[in-house]
Enzyme design. Structure first.
Site, short mmCIF file in Angstrom:
data_model
loop_
_atom_site.label_atom_id
_atom_site.label_comp_id
_atom_site.label_asym_id
_atom_site.label_seq_id
_atom_site.Cartn_x
_atom_site.Cartn_y
_atom_site.Cartn_z
N HIS A 61 0.83 -1.21 0.00
CA HIS A 61 0.00 0.00 0.00
C HIS A 61 0.86 1.26 0.00
O HIS A 61 0.49 2.28 -0.55
CB HIS A 61 -0.90 0.04 1.23
N HIS A 92 5.19 6.67 7.11
CA HIS A 92 4.88 6.18 5.76
C HIS A 92 4.41 7.34 4.87
O HIS A 92 4.20 8.44 5.36
CB HIS A 92 3.82 5.08 5.84
N HIS A 94 2.05 9.03 1.59
CA HIS A 94 0.86 9.03 0.74
C HIS A 94 1.12 9.95 -0.45
O HIS A 94 1.62 11.05 -0.29
CB HIS A 94 -0.36 9.56 1.49
N HIS A 111 3.22 10.61 7.08
CA HIS A 111 2.58 10.43 8.39
C HIS A 111 3.55 9.77 9.36
O HIS A 111 4.01 8.65 9.11
CB HIS A 111 1.33 9.55 8.25
N THR A 195 -6.62 6.65 8.58
CA THR A 195 -7.13 6.79 7.22
C THR A 195 -7.09 5.47 6.45
O THR A 195 -7.19 5.45 5.24
CB THR A 195 -6.34 7.87 6.44
ZN LIG Z 1 -1.10 7.52 6.55
#
Ligand SMILES: [Zn+2]
Length: 285
Positions: A61, A92, A94, A111, A195
């Site tokens: 992901h 991580h 996004h 994050h 999230t």
């Molecule tokens: Zn995140």
């Protein structure tokens, strides 16, 4: 891929839904927290972020770096809206950003996920302030100053080794200070959710206003990471969210200046009293 959000497990993701994240932050609705309603604990305080032993993984992901070793060795944060101390568990990426500011997204958002130091992860996932996530937006820029280039230099050593799902590198030392913003006094903060499943409403979000810069070359590498084209959750409806920011005074008036102005006032009052005493004395003569 995380795009099919309707199939996400977990009751919160479907109907929890008082304080889901991410949201679009409307700056004219943000509360400047003069009253210390939410930002009660002074300035944010980061400890131990300079040389952090981590393991990087591509989990299908995103790319994530997790802190290695005993909990007591992890970097910690406190202050600002945080009543407790929190330890860093992982960070991580996004792309695009998850949060938006006045409807505008950034190319990337990092994050930094922290857990309340007095709790296990499983316990933290049940408390409304169990997690604290520091969020840093990234802009992509062609010409960077030496200082602006630091975040990319810190990351580009490792990201190319994590291009495919299940890729993993251990024992890397990361200077996380270089990935945080230069202005740690200006941020938005609110109570929200994870999230990704199960979207627990247990997060104190702290979102720095000033983005860091990353190089075009690094951003293009992220674009080739094998987790699909993007990995952000869609913006959630604003309902019970209240977003705060430190008031301008907390940002611009350091303590030393306040103390100095008090000293000046005391001295001025002293001379005022002396003068009026002397002039009174003169009059009575
Ligand atoms: Zn995140």
């Amino acid at each position: 891929m995380l795009t099919d959000e309707s199939s996400w497990p977990g009751a919160f993701c479907k109907k929890g839904v008082k304080r889901q994240s991410p949201i679009d932050i409307r700056t004219n609705e943000v509360i400047r927290d003069f009253e210390k309603q939410f930002i009660k604990y002074g300035e944010l305080n980061f400890t131990g972020y300079e040389s952090v032993l981590m393991t990087g993984i591509n989990n299908g992901h995103t790319i994530q770096f997790s802190t290695d070793g005993d909990n007591s060795m992890h970097p910690t944060i406190r202050g600002g809206p945080l009543k407790h101390q929190y330890r860093l568990e992982q960070f991580h990426f996004h792309w695009l950003s998850e949060h938006a500011i006045n409807g505008v997204k950034f190319p990337m958002e990092i994050h930094f996920v922290h857990v309340r130091s007095d709790l296990k992860v499983s316990e933290a996932l049940k408390k409304r302030d169990g997690l604290a996530i520091i969020s840093v937006f990234c802009n992509v820029k062609a010409d960077l100053t030496v200082e602006e280039e630091e975040p990319s230099e810190e990351l580009i050593q490792y990201i190319p080794q994590l291009m495919r799902t299940a890729d993993r590198i251990s024992g890397v030392l990361i200077d996380i200070r270089k990935l945080l913003t230069l202005d740690k006094r200006s941020y938005y903060t609110y109570l929200g959710s994870l999230t990704s499943p199960e979207c627990n409403e247990v997060v104190v979000w702290i979102i720095f206003m000033k983005p860091i810069q990353i190089t075009d070359a690094l951003y293009r590498i992220f674009g080739k990471v094998g987790v699909g084209r993007h990995n952000f959750r869609s913006l959630q409806k604003v309902s019970h969210h209240l977003v705060f920011q430190p008031p301008p005074e907390m940002i611009t008036t350091p303590k030393a200046v306040k103390i100095l102005s008090n000293v000046v006032r005391v001295i001025r009052d002293f001379f005022h009293n002396v003068t009026s005493f002397v002039s009174k004395g003169l009059k009575t003569r």
